[in-house]
Write an enzyme that holds these catalytic residues in place. Structure first.
Site, PDB file in Angstrom:
ATOM      1  N   HIS A   1       0.854  -1.191   0.000  1.00 56.03           N
ATOM      2  CA  HIS A   1       0.000   0.000   0.000  1.00 56.03           C
ATOM      3  C   HIS A   1       0.886   1.235   0.000  1.00 56.03           C
ATOM      4  CE1 HIS A   1      -2.178   3.265   2.288  1.00 56.03           C
ATOM      5  NE2 HIS A   1      -2.997   3.056   1.277  1.00 56.03           N
ATOM      6  N   SER A   2       0.523   2.202  -0.834  1.00 53.89           N
ATOM      7  CA  SER A   2       1.149   3.516  -0.824  1.00 53.89           C
ATOM      8  C   SER A   2       2.660   3.429  -1.042  1.00 53.89           C
ATOM      9  CB  SER A   2       0.794   4.240   0.492  1.00 53.89           C
ATOM     10  OG  SER A   2       1.094   5.611   0.407  1.00 53.89           O
ATOM     11  N   ILE A   3       3.450   4.051  -0.147  1.00 54.39           N
ATOM     12  CA  ILE A   3       4.900   4.066  -0.322  1.00 54.39           C
ATOM     13  C   ILE A   3       5.483   2.659  -0.243  1.00 54.39           C
ATOM     14  CG2 ILE A   3       5.400   4.438   2.121  1.00 54.39           C
ATOM     15  CD1 ILE A   3       7.273   5.931  -0.948  1.00 54.39           C
TER      16      ILE A   3
END
Length: 218
Positions: A67-69
């Site tokens: 998720h995300s970074i």
């Protein structure tokens, strides 16, 4: 996100389980699980390459969920040990291409790009709050042979800021010879999600999308 007008899709955010303001139980729980991030990105990438591939060599070929970074890590591991990865499922991946490509440390390009300055990029497309321009490789693009061997999918919420720029990672991987998938949740009837869809009211629907993708690639 409805209270802010940084990008027009924010008005579509309806799935957050609370008010989104300090004092709300869901808001406080979200704040509590945050942790400081390091500023030494090179060290993080090198550690993840070595430790991640070592772990996969012990547990066996696996799917990676990010998720995300955190979506940077499947890119690194796909480059380092693609034979140990069944597929990469990325929830709103923050791997927007930048001047050095997809990572701070070198990836396996053909021909090789051992230094950041070896990789030439150009900005393409119109830029607006609803749809951001992207960096791609300058012609001729260099393939990413290791990364391209691993199935890749990105899931993007209708109301997330990622709806404005997740196309950039998809376009970059396609230009480099890959065949990434991009599932825009609203297109399959899952509407109203922001960046943290996996904790929002319809998270079971998103989990169902992930489960089907895993089954298709098993």
């Amino acid at each position: 996100m409805q209270d802010y007008d940084d990008y027009p899709q924010a008005r579509l955010h309806t799935q957050w389980p609370g008010t989104g303001r300090p004092g709300d139980a869901a808001f406080e729980a979200m704040i509590a699980f945050g942790a400081p991030a390091t500023t030494n990105n090179d060290a993080v990438e090198i550690s993840m390459r070595n430790a991640g591939c070592k772990l996969l060599s012990i547990i066996g070929k696996s799917f990676l969920i990010s998720h995300s970074i955190g979506a940077l890590h499947p890119i690194l591991l796909s480059d380092q040990c693609p034979d140990l990865i069944q597929g990469n499922l990325n929830l709103e991946p923050t791997t927007i291409p930048f001047e050095s490509g997809l990572a701070n440390t070198p990836l396996t390009y053909l021909p090789a790009a051992a230094r950041a300055e070896d990789l030439k990029t150009v900005r393409v497309g119109p830029d607006s709050p609803a749809n951001r321009s992207c960096l791609l490789q300058a012609d001729p693009p260099r393939p990413l042979p290791n990364i391209n061997r691993v199935p890749y999918v990105a899931l993007t919420g209708e109301a997330s800021q990622h709806a404005t720029y997740d196309h950039c990672i998809i376009d970059y991987l396609r230009q480099a010879g890959g065949n990434p998938e991009w599932i825009k949740l609203a297109d399959i009837g899952i509407k109203g999600n922001g960046h943290f869809g996996f904790v929002e009211k319809n998270s079971k629907d998103i989990a169902g999308v992930a489960e089907r993708w895993f089954r298709e690639h098993s």
